[in-house]
Design an enzyme around this catalytic site. Structure first.
Site, PDB file in Angstrom:
ATOM      1  N   LYS A   1       0.841  -1.207   0.000  1.00  0.00           N
ATOM      2  CA  LYS A   1       0.000   0.000   0.000  1.00  0.00           C
ATOM      3  C   LYS A   1       0.877   1.258   0.000  1.00  0.00           C
ATOM      4  CE  LYS A   1      -3.810  -2.457   2.171  1.00  0.00           C
ATOM      5  NZ  LYS A   1      -4.740  -2.698   3.273  1.00  0.00           N
TER       6      LYS A   1
ATOM      7  N   ASP B   1     -11.135   2.604   4.030  1.00  0.00           N
ATOM      8  CA  ASP B   1     -11.519   1.219   3.743  1.00  0.00           C
ATOM      9  C   ASP B   1     -13.026   1.057   3.547  1.00  0.00           C
ATOM     10  OD1 ASP B   1      -9.623  -0.772   3.512  1.00  0.00           O
ATOM     11  OD2 ASP B   1      -9.296  -0.951   5.677  1.00  0.00           O
TER      12      ASP B   1
ATOM     13  N   GLN C   1      -5.216  -2.101   9.555  1.00  0.00           N
ATOM     14  CA  GLN C   1      -5.040  -3.363   8.841  1.00  0.00           C
ATOM     15  C   GLN C   1      -5.667  -4.515   9.630  1.00  0.00           C
ATOM     16  OE1 GLN C   1      -3.833  -3.624   5.743  1.00  0.00           O
ATOM     17  NE2 GLN C   1      -4.160  -5.826   5.713  1.00  0.00           N
TER      18      GLN C   1
HETATM   19  N1  LIG Z   1      -8.068  -2.942   6.612  1.00  0.00           N
HETATM   20  C1  LIG Z   1      -8.117  -3.941   5.737  1.00  0.00           C
HETATM   21  N2  LIG Z   1      -7.597  -5.128   6.052  1.00  0.00           N
HETATM   22  C2  LIG Z   1      -7.677  -6.126   5.146  1.00  0.00           C
HETATM   23  C3  LIG Z   1      -8.260  -5.933   3.878  1.00  0.00           C
HETATM   24  C4  LIG Z   1      -8.807  -4.671   3.577  1.00  0.00           C
HETATM   25  O1  LIG Z   1      -9.372  -4.430   2.490  1.00  0.00           O
HETATM   26  N3  LIG Z   1      -8.703  -3.688   4.542  1.00  0.00           N
HETATM   27  N4  LIG Z   1      -8.243  -6.942   2.940  1.00  0.00           N
HETATM   28  C5  LIG Z   1      -7.414  -8.109   3.153  1.00  0.00           C
HETATM   29  C6  LIG Z   1      -5.987  -7.998   2.699  1.00  0.00           C
HETATM   30  N5  LIG Z   1      -5.629  -6.958   1.728  1.00  0.00           N
HETATM   31  C7  LIG Z   1      -5.775  -5.662   2.080  1.00  0.00           C
HETATM   32  O2  LIG Z   1      -5.265  -5.222   3.064  1.00  0.00           O
HETATM   33  C8  LIG Z   1      -4.844  -7.263   0.581  1.00  0.00           C
HETATM   34  C9  LIG Z   1      -4.733  -8.533   0.085  1.00  0.00           C
HETATM   35  C10 LIG Z   1      -3.909  -8.809  -1.016  1.00  0.00           C
HETATM   36  C11 LIG Z   1      -3.204  -7.780  -1.617  1.00  0.00           C
HETATM   37  C12 LIG Z   1      -2.277  -8.014  -2.764  1.00  0.00           C
HETATM   38  O3  LIG Z   1      -1.804  -7.069  -3.341  1.00  0.00           O
HETATM   39  N6  LIG Z   1      -1.963  -9.249  -3.097  1.00  0.00           N
HETATM   40  C13 LIG Z   1      -1.015  -9.548  -4.135  1.00  0.00           C
HETATM   41  C14 LIG Z   1      -0.061 -10.604  -3.649  1.00  0.00           C
HETATM   42  C15 LIG Z   1       0.835 -10.090  -2.548  1.00  0.00           C
HETATM   43  C16 LIG Z   1       1.591 -11.228  -1.881  1.00  0.00           C
HETATM   44  O4  LIG Z   1       1.040 -11.802  -0.940  1.00  0.00           O
HETATM   45  O5  LIG Z   1       2.684 -11.523  -2.322  1.00  0.00           O
HETATM   46  C17 LIG Z   1      -1.777 -10.109  -5.349  1.00  0.00           C
HETATM   47  O6  LIG Z   1      -2.881 -10.637  -5.164  1.00  0.00           O
HETATM   48  O7  LIG Z   1      -1.247 -10.016  -6.453  1.00  0.00           O
HETATM   49  C18 LIG Z   1      -3.330  -6.518  -1.128  1.00  0.00           C
HETATM   50  C19 LIG Z   1      -4.141  -6.250  -0.038  1.00  0.00           C
HETATM   51  C20 LIG Z   1      -7.343  -8.466   4.629  1.00  0.00           C
HETATM   52  N7  LIG Z   1      -7.139  -7.323   5.442  1.00  0.00           N
END
Ligand SMILES: Nc1nc2c(c(=O)[nH]1)N[C@@H](CN(C=O)c1ccc(C(=O)N[C@@H](CCC(=O)O)C(=O)O)cc1)CN2
Length: 281
Positions: free
Chosen positions: A53, A120, A97
């Protein structure tokens, strides 16, 4: 036949390019959008997401404010961090988070946030606005899923959607979003109490798998040609395992890669909420 890839990375890049222009315009007006993050503990996934982020912020010109607290932080310590970001003029939007360590009261912390700075869309006031179908910052993953489907021309209006998982960041909020008049989908929200999951997914034009159970959705659970979005992230031996089994690619019409599908969209829509909040100033 192989499914069309719903490329979240490429779609997120387009969104970030637009945001870069909007951030530059805000800066000309003397407003610098700033994203704050509160991370409690050392969950490896959360560390990766928060770092991502802040990288994205740098890419589009948004300022970063990072608050990292130990896993032992008390409710009062996290509340103090929230109060600081509520008061900080540099922070135009922020997130806590999730998930938080079990000893913390997540709901009380979300409620303490200033809803106007809720990047969020998870503050109860903003989720309430979504229930009432009035304007609000939208939860990032559900919003990202809708935009990804639209980008690839997957019809949402009138579609039968099976959402698997009732968590607040994805399943429950997505159900609210897809049943607004502007989306007009018919949603079945499946969860651990669902009797016959396959009966629901087989009927669906769109399946969103957000249960966090590796390879829960197998090919025989998917209607040929359906769009399948894999939100699940389980870390198995250091690698990401999604909720969708690889052979689904041979049956689905559209499929998100994982990684590279819904994750990058979640991050782009977070930045979008921060920019929109700054544009309202
Ligand atoms: N406050 C929050 N917490 C969480 C949220 C949210 O929306 N707000 N969602 C999920 C996790 N999440 C955001 O924080 C999130 C998940 C995945 C990714 C991402 O970029 N994934 C990459 C791979 C990264 C890796 O693990 O190597 C991809 O899919 O290509 C970003 C954010 C739970 N918590």
């Amino acid at each position: 036949m192989s499914a069309v890839k719903l490329d979240g990375k490429a779609t997120a890049a387009k969104i970030k390019a637009d945001l870069t222009t909007r951030v530059a315009a805000l800066r000309e007006r003397g407003i610098t959008p700033g994203l704050g993050t509160i991370l409690v503990g050392d969950d490896p996934g959360s560390q990766i997401y928060v770092a991502g982020k802040h990288r994205d912020c740098a890419e589009v010109g948004i300022a970063s404010i990072r608050v990292d607290l130990p896993a032992t932080a008390t409710q009062a310590e996290v509340e103090a961090a929230i109060d600081e970001l509520n008061a900080s003029p540099e922070c135009t939007g922020y997130i806590v988070q999730l998930p938080l360590p079990k000893h913390l009261d997540t709901m009380a912390l979300l409620e303490r946030m200033d809803p106007a700075k809720d990047a969020d869309g998870l503050h109860p006031v903003n989720l309430g606005r979504l229930v009432h179908m009035v304007e609000a910052p939208l939860p990032c993953t559900p919003h990202g899923i809708v935009l990804l489907l639209q980008e690839y021309g997957v019809p949402i209006k009138g579609a039968e959607v099976a959402v698997v998982g009732r968590g607040i960041t994805v399943g429950r909020s997505l159900g609210l979003l897809l049943t607004r008049r502007s989306e007009n989908a018919t949603v079945t929200l499946c969860h651990t109490g669902t009797q016959d999951l396959a009966a629901h997914t087989r009927r669906a034009d769109i399946i969103v798998a957000a249960a966090g159970v590796p390879e829960l959705i197998s090919a025989d659970m998917v209607k040929p040609g359906a769009a399948v979005l894999d939100v699940g992230v389980s870390r198995v031996e250091g690698k990401i395992a999604g909720d969708v089994s690889p052979e689904v690619e041979e049956v689905a019409g559209f499929l998100t890669p994982n990684p590279g599908g819904v994750g990058p969209m979640t991050r782009a829509l977070l930045l979008s909420n921060v920019v929109e909040a700054a544009e309202r100033l």
